[in-house]
Scaffold this active site. Structure first.
Site, PDB file in Angstrom:
ATOM      1  N   HIS A 154      32.800  22.975  73.294  1.00 42.09           N
ATOM      2  CA  HIS A 154      33.840  22.194  72.590  1.00 42.09           C
ATOM      3  C   HIS A 154      35.212  22.544  73.125  1.00 42.09           C
ATOM      4  O   HIS A 154      35.506  23.718  73.373  1.00 42.09           O
ATOM      5  CB  HIS A 154      33.748  22.368  71.074  1.00 42.09           C
ATOM      6  N   ASP A 185      38.106  21.613  71.560  1.00 39.65           N
ATOM      7  CA  ASP A 185      39.130  21.762  70.513  1.00 39.65           C
ATOM      8  C   ASP A 185      39.225  23.223  70.105  1.00 39.65           C
ATOM      9  O   ASP A 185      38.329  24.027  70.423  1.00 39.65           O
ATOM     10  CB  ASP A 185      38.800  20.891  69.290  1.00 39.65           C
ATOM     11  N   ASP A 219      36.986  30.947  72.545  1.00 36.46           N
ATOM     12  CA  ASP A 219      36.353  29.934  71.682  1.00 36.46           C
ATOM     13  C   ASP A 219      37.063  28.608  71.846  1.00 36.46           C
ATOM     14  O   ASP A 219      37.995  28.303  71.126  1.00 36.46           O
ATOM     15  CB  ASP A 219      36.412  30.420  70.224  1.00 36.46           C
ATOM     16  N   GLU A 271      34.551  20.142  67.136  1.00 33.81           N
ATOM     17  CA  GLU A 271      33.615  21.151  66.622  1.00 33.81           C
ATOM     18  C   GLU A 271      34.228  21.977  65.505  1.00 33.81           C
ATOM     19  O   GLU A 271      33.570  22.325  64.532  1.00 33.81           O
ATOM     20  CB  GLU A 271      33.142  22.067  67.755  1.00 33.81           C
ATOM     21  N   GLU A 272      35.512  22.310  65.655  1.00 38.85           N
ATOM     22  CA  GLU A 272      36.146  23.179  64.657  1.00 38.85           C
ATOM     23  C   GLU A 272      36.499  22.415  63.377  1.00 38.85           C
ATOM     24  O   GLU A 272      37.095  22.971  62.471  1.00 38.85           O
ATOM     25  CB  GLU A 272      37.421  23.820  65.231  1.00 38.85           C
ATOM     26  N   ASP A 319      29.070  29.567  73.279  1.00 39.49           N
ATOM     27  CA  ASP A 319      30.131  29.390  72.275  1.00 39.49           C
ATOM     28  C   ASP A 319      29.971  30.449  71.186  1.00 39.49           C
ATOM     29  O   ASP A 319      30.030  30.145  70.009  1.00 39.49           O
ATOM     30  CB  ASP A 319      30.026  27.968  71.687  1.00 39.49           C
ATOM     31  N   HIS A 349      39.236  32.563  66.167  1.00 42.64           N
ATOM     32  CA  HIS A 349      39.800  32.020  64.918  1.00 42.64           C
ATOM     33  C   HIS A 349      40.922  32.899  64.373  1.00 42.64           C
ATOM     34  O   HIS A 349      41.506  32.574  63.351  1.00 42.64           O
ATOM     35  CB  HIS A 349      38.745  31.845  63.804  1.00 42.64           C
TER      36      HIS A 349
HETATM   37  N1  LIG Z   1      32.389  29.022  67.912  1.00 38.57           N
HETATM   38  C1  LIG Z   1      31.740  28.301  66.907  1.00 38.57           C
HETATM   39  C2  LIG Z   1      32.619  28.159  65.697  1.00 38.57           C
HETATM   40  O1  LIG Z   1      33.630  28.808  65.604  1.00 38.57           O
HETATM   41  N2  LIG Z   1      32.222  27.291  64.801  1.00 38.57           N
HETATM   42  C3  LIG Z   1      32.946  27.040  63.612  1.00 38.57           C
HETATM   43  C4  LIG Z   1      32.489  25.711  63.100  1.00 38.57           C
HETATM   44  C5  LIG Z   1      33.229  25.233  61.900  1.00 38.57           C
HETATM   45  C6  LIG Z   1      32.658  24.743  60.803  1.00 38.57           C
HETATM   46  N3  LIG Z   1      33.661  24.393  59.997  1.00 38.57           N
HETATM   47  C7  LIG Z   1      34.784  24.657  60.589  1.00 38.57           C
HETATM   48  N4  LIG Z   1      34.508  25.165  61.777  1.00 38.57           N
HETATM   49  C8  LIG Z   1      32.704  28.151  62.600  1.00 38.57           C
HETATM   50  O2  LIG Z   1      33.607  28.376  61.772  1.00 38.57           O
HETATM   51  O3  LIG Z   1      31.649  28.786  62.629  1.00 38.57           O
HETATM   52 ZN   LIG Z   2      33.393  27.659  69.193  1.00 42.11          ZN
HETATM   53 ZN   LIG Z   3      35.356  28.392  66.571  1.00 42.58          ZN
END
Ligand SMILES: NCC(=O)N[C@@H](Cc1c[nH]cn1)C(=O)O
Ligand SMILES: [Zn+2]
Ligand SMILES: [Zn+2]
Length: 478
Positions: free
Chosen positions: A98, A100, A133, A167-168, A200, A450
């Protein structure tokens, strides 16, 4: 297997230009959860598409339509589908990533601008939002393609690509796209895929490469409380009206205990405790309380028992409170009663939990706790997004190929881990294509995804790029 010395040498000798390219990607503020940055996410999709095309990948930008977010109708960023190679004698590997990223502000506590890739020469760390990420791993794949093209090395497998920009923020539109491509059969982009590889996620610690065979699912909620027609003076209205913030704080305090136990009846109870056999799996993992506290940046582990910490992350659900919208959060001592507040929380899910079987328990509990407050304010609960947990068989040849590649690059056997985070599309690939999905992490457990000061170690970027390439060669011969 082909002699890959030239490939690894190319990766080493081109490290600086790879880092420069990562800097270009990090500079694009592709924050999918912020409506103000939507054009940047779309620009990032175009940047990546252009890089893929330069490396001979045939691509198509798939229009995923529009969605409603932050009171606006927004164009969804395109999914990029790609194809390189069509040799029926070779296996076909689908790569997902991803483009984003999560939000980031210097004022959150970053030591450098989050959107300027900052190299710390002393530690070899590359700081920037998305470095680990997931821009670093995506660019790792570009590094592999560039090395093969420049060296005129034959790619050992056919490649298919699926890169998304949401994805995020719930991967909106992606499941439907994948299912419609699968339904097209031999005319679809995913026809003939033998296995999937997703880079990821992260090693468990800072020492040992890992292969990941499970992810937690997620269900994300907001609780909005309204009552007064506007913000009020707390001197004029304190003790005279029901305050939305007071109601919200009380409700949010009923969600999870100090030891991580989820207080919503029936949620924790859905998950069976481990037997002795399973507990031994966690005992065998090279991990310590110091590892989690190092990664967290403070001595805050809930338990001092390593197995419990690992199970808390990998095989139990967890509930986290993320934020409150509408709260007074500036400097100073404003004496306000906010009229409207929204609390956000999510639950990480493990089998057999799914949003479908957990959400009714959450909503019923919030309503019954709110009723106990005897408030005249109104509560509205919104389910924002969610995804199911995923666990696969780590004995599959796809994992074996990756383990051999780790052995070649790092001279160690990998940790086998389940990840605490969520990538809901993983299960969509597994179910709709009916093939094995491997999670092959590039970054370390202390990368701070994050978080503030997200980083990717230079060595993880470079050795990780070698790993991705050698994995493809191992898949070809397994
Ligand atoms: N690297 C994967 C990741 O960080 N996924 C996020 C996906 C997500 C779900 N809601 C908001 N983001 C995670 O927080 O696990
Ligand atoms: Zn990710
Ligand atoms: Zn992430």
């Amino acid at each position: 297997m082909a002699n890959l010395d030239k490939f690894t040498e190319y990766i080493d000798t081109h490290a600086e230009s790879f880092i420069k390219r990562l800097g270009e990607a990090v500079a694009i503020k592709s924050i999918s959860s912020d409506a103000r940055r939507r054009q940047d996410v779309i620009a990032m999709g175009h940047w990546l598409d252009n890089e893929l095309k330069k490396l001979d990948v045939e691509t198509e930008l798939m229009n995923l339509g529009t969605h409603e977010m932050q009171a606006q109708t927004l164009q969804l960023p395109p999914a990029i589908l790609g194809k390189l190679g069509n040799d029926p004698k070779k296996k076909t590997v689908l790569i997902y990533g991803h483009y984003d990223v999560q939000p980031a502000l210097l004022s959150d506590g970053w030591n450098s601008d989050p959107f300027t890739l900052t190299v710390d020469e002393a530690t070899g760390r590359l700081y920037g939002r998305g470095s680990t990420d997931d821009k670093g791993p995506i660019l790792g794949w570009l590094n592999v393609l560039e090395a093969h093209k420049s060296l005129k090395l034959d790619l050992p497998v056919n490649l298919r690509f699926c890169f998304e920009g949401m994805e995020e923020n719930g991967s909106e539109g992606l499941d439907e796209l994948i299912q419609s491509e699968v339904a097209k059969g031999k005319d679809g982009w995913f026809h003939g895929v033998d296995c999937v590889c997703i880079s990821d996620n992260y090693w468990l610690n800072t020492r040992q490469p890992a292969l990941t065979y499970g992810l937690r699912g997620i269900t994300y909620f907001s609780i909005n409380i309204t009552g007064p027609g506007q913000d009020l003076h707390s001197g004029a209205f304190g003790r005279t009206v029901h305050e939305p913030m007071t109601d919200l704080v009380k409700i949010m305090s009923k969600l999870v205990d100090h030891d991580g136990r989820i207080l919503i009846p029936g949620v924790d109870e859905m998950v069976a405790p481990p037997d002795e056999e399973e507990r031994k799996l966690y005992t065998a993992i090279d991990y310590s309380i110091a590892d989690i506290e190092h990664a967290a940046g403070g001595q805050v582990a809930i338990s001092s028992v390593k197995e419990d910490v690992l199970m808390g992350r990998m095989r139990y659900p967890s509930l986290s409170i993320h934020g409150i919208e509408g709260a007074f959060s500036e400097v100073g001592a404003k004496t306000v009663i906010p009229a409207k507040v929204g609390g956000k929380f999510s639950i990480r899910l493990v089998p057999p939990q799914t949003p479908d079987n957990v959400n009714p328990l959450v909503i019923a509990y919030l309503e019954s706790e709110f009723a106990k407050l005897n408030t005249k304010n109104k509560m509205n609960v919104t389910y924002i997004h969610g995804g199911k947990p995923w666990v696969t068989d780590p004995k599959h040849w796809n994992f074996e190929a990756a383990a051999k590649a780790i052995q070649r690059v790092f001279k160690v056997t990998p940790d086998y881990t389940r990840e605490g985070g969520s990538i809901p599309v993983t299960i969509t690939f597994a179910d709709s294509l009916g093939v094995n999905v491997l999670m092959l992490p590039m970054g370390r457990g202390d990368d701070g995804a994050h978080s503030t000061n997200e980083k990717l170690d230079r060595s993880n970027f470079i050795e990780g790029s070698k790993l991705l390439g050698i994995y493809l060669h191992e898949v070809a011969v397994i």
